[in-house]
Design a protein around this motif. Sequence first.
Motif, PDB file in Angstrom:
ATOM      1  N   ASP A  88      16.916  39.933  -2.291  1.00 37.46           N
ATOM      2  CA  ASP A  88      17.083  41.315  -1.837  1.00 37.46           C
ATOM      3  C   ASP A  88      17.101  41.462  -0.324  1.00 37.46           C
ATOM      4  O   ASP A  88      17.526  42.502   0.194  1.00 37.46           O
ATOM      5  N   GLY A  89      16.647  40.425   0.397  1.00 38.64           N
ATOM      6  CA  GLY A  89      16.485  40.544   1.833  1.00 38.64           C
ATOM      7  C   GLY A  89      17.683  40.068   2.633  1.00 38.64           C
ATOM      8  O   GLY A  89      18.737  39.734   2.078  1.00 38.64           O
ATOM      9  N   PRO A  90      17.550  40.054   3.963  1.00 43.02           N
ATOM     10  CA  PRO A  90      18.637  39.609   4.836  1.00 43.02           C
ATOM     11  C   PRO A  90      18.843  38.092   4.772  1.00 43.02           C
ATOM     12  O   PRO A  90      18.048  37.378   4.146  1.00 43.02           O
ATOM     13  N   ASP A  91      19.893  37.619   5.415  1.00 41.12           N
ATOM     14  CA  ASP A  91      20.188  36.191   5.485  1.00 41.12           C
ATOM     15  C   ASP A  91      18.951  35.440   5.976  1.00 41.12           C
ATOM     16  O   ASP A  91      18.465  35.698   7.075  1.00 41.12           O
ATOM     17  N   PRO A  92      18.411  34.500   5.175  1.00 37.68           N
ATOM     18  CA  PRO A  92      17.159  33.864   5.552  1.00 37.68           C
ATOM     19  C   PRO A  92      17.300  32.610   6.407  1.00 37.68           C
ATOM     20  O   PRO A  92      16.289  32.049   6.843  1.00 37.68           O
ATOM     21  N   PHE A  93      18.524  32.163   6.686  1.00 42.89           N
ATOM     22  CA  PHE A  93      18.700  30.860   7.323  1.00 42.89           C
ATOM     23  C   PHE A  93      18.314  30.893   8.800  1.00 42.89           C
ATOM     24  O   PHE A  93      18.644  31.837   9.526  1.00 42.89           O
ATOM     25  N   ARG A  94      17.612  29.844   9.228  1.00 38.11           N
ATOM     26  CA  ARG A  94      17.214  29.741  10.626  1.00 38.11           C
ATOM     27  C   ARG A  94      18.435  29.459  11.499  1.00 38.11           C
ATOM     28  O   ARG A  94      19.404  28.842  11.063  1.00 38.11           O
ATOM     29  N   PRO A  95      18.400  29.900  12.760  1.00 33.13           N
ATOM     30  CA  PRO A  95      19.553  29.716  13.654  1.00 33.13           C
ATOM     31  C   PRO A  95      19.985  28.249  13.734  1.00 33.13           C
ATOM     32  O   PRO A  95      19.166  27.360  13.964  1.00 33.13           O
ATOM     33  N   GLY A  96      21.259  28.022  13.533  1.00 31.68           N
ATOM     34  CA  GLY A  96      21.828  26.689  13.661  1.00 31.68           C
ATOM     35  C   GLY A  96      21.743  25.818  12.440  1.00 31.68           C
ATOM     36  O   GLY A  96      22.381  24.758  12.392  1.00 31.68           O
ATOM     37  N   ALA A  97      20.979  26.231  11.435  1.00 33.40           N
ATOM     38  CA  ALA A  97      20.751  25.352  10.283  1.00 33.40           C
ATOM     39  C   ALA A  97      22.029  25.097   9.501  1.00 33.40           C
ATOM     40  O   ALA A  97      22.370  23.944   9.206  1.00 33.40           O
ATOM     41  N   ARG A  98      22.736  26.147   9.155  1.00 31.55           N
ATOM     42  CA  ARG A  98      23.967  25.958   8.379  1.00 31.55           C
ATOM     43  C   ARG A  98      25.031  25.219   9.190  1.00 31.55           C
ATOM     44  O   ARG A  98      25.769  24.385   8.653  1.00 31.55           O
ATOM     45  N   GLY A  99      25.098  25.507  10.481  1.00 26.17           N
ATOM     46  CA  GLY A  99      26.064  24.812  11.326  1.00 26.17           C
ATOM     47  C   GLY A  99      25.788  23.323  11.403  1.00 26.17           C
ATOM     48  O   GLY A  99      26.721  22.502  11.363  1.00 26.17           O
ATOM     49  N   LEU A 100      24.523  22.958  11.500  1.00 26.95           N
ATOM     50  CA  LEU A 100      24.165  21.544  11.539  1.00 26.95           C
ATOM     51  C   LEU A 100      24.455  20.874  10.208  1.00 26.95           C
ATOM     52  O   LEU A 100      24.960  19.740  10.155  1.00 26.95           O
ATOM     53  N   LEU A 101      24.167  21.556   9.115  1.00 25.72           N
ATOM     54  CA  LEU A 101      24.500  21.000   7.799  1.00 25.72           C
ATOM     55  C   LEU A 101      26.008  20.792   7.650  1.00 25.72           C
ATOM     56  O   LEU A 101      26.449  19.778   7.103  1.00 25.72           O
ATOM     57  N   VAL A 126      19.994  26.827  -1.897  1.00 28.33           N
ATOM     58  CA  VAL A 126      21.160  25.955  -1.745  1.00 28.33           C
ATOM     59  C   VAL A 126      22.443  26.701  -2.119  1.00 28.33           C
ATOM     60  O   VAL A 126      23.484  26.553  -1.461  1.00 28.33           O
ATOM     61  N   ASP A 127      22.377  27.522  -3.142  1.00 23.67           N
ATOM     62  CA  ASP A 127      23.557  28.275  -3.575  1.00 23.67           C
ATOM     63  C   ASP A 127      24.030  29.269  -2.517  1.00 23.67           C
ATOM     64  O   ASP A 127      25.204  29.657  -2.505  1.00 23.67           O
ATOM     65  N   ARG A 128      23.127  29.682  -1.631  1.00 23.70           N
ATOM     66  CA  ARG A 128      23.485  30.662  -0.608  1.00 23.70           C
ATOM     67  C   ARG A 128      24.105  30.031   0.634  1.00 23.70           C
ATOM     68  O   ARG A 128      24.576  30.751   1.517  1.00 23.70           O
ATOM     69  N   ILE A 129      24.094  28.697   0.726  1.00 27.11           N
ATOM     70  CA  ILE A 129      24.619  28.039   1.924  1.00 27.11           C
ATOM     71  C   ILE A 129      26.119  28.242   2.054  1.00 27.11           C
ATOM     72  O   ILE A 129      26.650  28.403   3.154  1.00 27.11           O
TER      73      ILE A 129
END
Length: 232
Positions: A88-101, A126-129
């Motif tokens: 229900d909340g906002p995008d939980p990913f820390r800055p740069g995490a998805r870009g590094l992945l 993982v499904d939200r990446i």
Amino acid sequence: MTSPALPGLAAVLWDMDGTLVDTEPYWMAAEGELVESFGGMWTHEMALGLVGSGLEDGARVLQSAGVRMAEEQIVQWLTDRVMEGIVDGPDPFRPGARGLLRSLKDAGIPTALVTMSRRRMAEVIVDRIGFDAFDIVLGGDDVTRPKPFPDPYLQACEALGVEPAQAVAIEDSVNGLRSAVASGAVSLGVPLALSLEGVGAHELWPTLDGRDADDLRALHARHAAREERTRA
């Protein structure tokens, strides 16, 4: 353009809560709600003490704070509450995490998610990446002993078929970093809720924002060179 892989780096191992995603506020809120529902008191400092711990260990602490539920009931209740917050909340990913992945994926470097949260929660994250970021996912219900024991990272390396010294492990918590260091992996601390000074990380970075696979290759190479000089 990604440069050729430096010798040695064979995998990158990621913690989840606090490292890949900022879920700690959800955990802290759920813990407080549960303790207070039994008439107990839960402070921010008490919540910080559970950051990076195995869920069963945390459940026992909550029991000592007055929660009259079995360990597994506590774990499942907290997991459900945190998952509700993530969905229900906002995008939980820390800055740069998805870009590094994404950079690691493009470079062909295997990755593992190594979390003390339940696998069912890890799979939601993982499904939200948005792409197939991890080669393996290990939840707290998959490992023999929780962090700060080295078992989670050792099991991840075994599953990927790499030696721990060939891997970089990324962590945000004291317990998690101790687990990574004890496993023999090159350990990178990216603090969030707690200071990681003096815990034993090979390096501390303030953020993953702007980092890519080459930065992790260089980190691994720096540590390998230091180890080589030490043995010489």
